[in-house]
Enzyme design. Sequence first.
Site, PDB file in Angstrom:
ATOM      1  N   ASP A  96      46.145  28.757  25.505  1.00  0.00           N
ATOM      2  CA  ASP A  96      45.171  27.842  26.123  1.00  0.00           C
ATOM      3  C   ASP A  96      43.887  27.617  25.325  1.00  0.00           C
ATOM      4  OD1 ASP A  96      46.818  27.426  28.302  1.00  0.00           O
ATOM      5  OD2 ASP A  96      46.039  29.171  29.370  1.00  0.00           O
ATOM      6  N   MET A 146      50.587  22.159  29.411  1.00  0.00           N
ATOM      7  CA  MET A 146      49.917  23.286  30.050  1.00  0.00           C
ATOM      8  C   MET A 146      48.396  23.140  29.974  1.00  0.00           C
ATOM      9  SD  MET A 146      52.253  26.619  29.365  1.00  0.00           S
ATOM     10  CE  MET A 146      53.734  26.854  30.347  1.00  0.00           C
ATOM     11  N   ALA A 161      48.025   9.586  21.837  1.00  0.00           N
ATOM     12  CA  ALA A 161      48.230   9.231  23.248  1.00  0.00           C
ATOM     13  C   ALA A 161      47.312   8.096  23.675  1.00  0.00           C
ATOM     14  CB  ALA A 161      47.980  10.452  24.123  1.00  0.00           C
TER      15      ALA A 161
HETATM   16  P1  ATP Z   1      46.786  34.676  30.593  1.00  0.00           P
HETATM   17  O1  ATP Z   1      45.673  34.000  29.845  1.00  0.00           O
HETATM   18  O2  ATP Z   1      48.106  34.354  30.057  1.00  0.00           O
HETATM   19  O3  ATP Z   1      46.708  34.526  32.088  1.00  0.00           O
HETATM   20  P2  ATP Z   1      45.648  37.240  31.020  1.00  0.00           P
HETATM   21  O4  ATP Z   1      45.441  38.420  30.154  1.00  0.00           O
HETATM   22  O5  ATP Z   1      44.405  36.546  31.512  1.00  0.00           O
HETATM   23  O6  ATP Z   1      46.615  36.255  30.280  1.00  0.00           O
HETATM   24  P3  ATP Z   1      46.205  38.233  33.703  1.00  0.00           P
HETATM   25  O7  ATP Z   1      47.459  38.171  34.483  1.00  0.00           O
HETATM   26  O8  ATP Z   1      44.990  37.619  34.271  1.00  0.00           O
HETATM   27  O9  ATP Z   1      46.569  37.657  32.259  1.00  0.00           O
HETATM   28  O10 ATP Z   1      45.875  39.783  33.412  1.00  0.00           O
HETATM   29  C1  ATP Z   1      46.837  40.651  32.864  1.00  0.00           C
HETATM   30  C2  ATP Z   1      46.743  42.009  33.499  1.00  0.00           C
HETATM   31  O11 ATP Z   1      45.435  42.558  33.237  1.00  0.00           O
HETATM   32  C3  ATP Z   1      46.850  42.013  35.016  1.00  0.00           C
HETATM   33  O12 ATP Z   1      48.192  42.003  35.462  1.00  0.00           O
HETATM   34  C4  ATP Z   1      46.169  43.328  35.378  1.00  0.00           C
HETATM   35  O13 ATP Z   1      47.041  44.418  35.147  1.00  0.00           O
HETATM   36  C5  ATP Z   1      45.046  43.395  34.334  1.00  0.00           C
HETATM   37  N1  ATP Z   1      43.805  42.883  34.920  1.00  0.00           N
HETATM   38  C6  ATP Z   1      43.420  41.599  35.060  1.00  0.00           C
HETATM   39  N2  ATP Z   1      42.208  41.512  35.653  1.00  0.00           N
HETATM   40  C7  ATP Z   1      41.821  42.780  35.901  1.00  0.00           C
HETATM   41  C8  ATP Z   1      40.673  43.373  36.515  1.00  0.00           C
HETATM   42  N3  ATP Z   1      39.659  42.636  36.961  1.00  0.00           N
HETATM   43  N4  ATP Z   1      40.633  44.722  36.593  1.00  0.00           N
HETATM   44  C9  ATP Z   1      41.639  45.483  36.129  1.00  0.00           C
HETATM   45  N5  ATP Z   1      42.747  44.984  35.561  1.00  0.00           N
HETATM   46  C10 ATP Z   1      42.843  43.663  35.439  1.00  0.00           C
END
Ligand code: ATP
Length: 328
Positions: free
Chosen positions: A132, A174, A191
Amino acid sequence: MANKINKIAVFTSGGDSPGMNAAIRSVVRTCAYMKIECVAIYRGYQGMIDGDFKEMNARSVNNIINKGGTILKSARCEEFRTPEGRKAAYEQLRKEGVDAFVVIGGNGSFAGALKFNEEFNFPVMGIPGTIDNDILGTSYTLGFDTAINTVVEAIDKIRDTASSHNRLFFVEVMGRDVGHIALNAGVGAGAEEILIPEQNLGLERLLDSLKRSKKSGKSSSIVIVAEGDKTGKNVFELKDYVETHLPIYDVRVSVLGHMQRGGNPTCFDRVLASRMGVKSVEALLEGKSNYMVGIRDNKLILTPIAEAIKAHTPVDEELIRVSDIMTT
Ligand code: ATP
């Protein structure tokens, strides 16, 4: 003074993105180069809690630089959001003798790392892995370049069929909260209109633009729609809306979906991943913690994770202007 780091863990977390494997490879090989131990954790924070670890050496990461996805698997883990879950994870890391970790993931994964550091004073470093491109503190996240190239390639193909039949295509890409993929791929693929979450151009403008386009003699049109666009209509509703108001158009919809996340990383993403991996290990060995490695003006930089997760990177206003000019 920070404790000496003898063993670093690396894992991927949240949504996968092309280039994650190249980053894992880089962290593992940098540890080997620095003569410290490295352990991989499978399935992100879930694997940390379960003790799903594997010792790595320079040869464990042969033949992965070119592969999409993540060999370590990724996962979302509700348990890690709780103090009990994080304590269980900490105990596993201590048992394994891990002194610091590198997390490759997005905002959520970084928020978890930050909390973990606060609670256990455990050194953590982040590498931004998401298609993203929405993380503050870096001009590029790992996987973004691959994703926009995948989208451009798909749109080029759609354009071939669109122009053969004088059709209008709505292509959904996305981007629930941010329009970086839509805007960059939209400009790159030529586009007609680009609908992004950051701007509500309104349905009237879309109709005007399509009318103008028809009048000017264009044989086909492509409208890129980010998942989170603000017209209040999804791509299928947009198709119905345009067919009702501009029956002259034969409209089709294409939702690119998860293909945008897959595929072999571009050379740009592989090089970026290699650089970020080296920097992440070096920073930990220098006693730094709670930073995310980013890139700006082709220089690697460190941004406090607390800053990086505060907001999304805004879309480039200059690129919006270029897009406007290109669609005249
Ligand atoms: P994407 O950008 O693809 O969504 P991301 O790293 O932001 O990736 P999330 O699903 O938001 O993906 O977070 C991944 C994992 O990080 C969560 O499943 C959880 O285990 C942990 N996590 C996210 N936020 C928190 C938080 N505030 N405190 C503790 N753990 C967290």
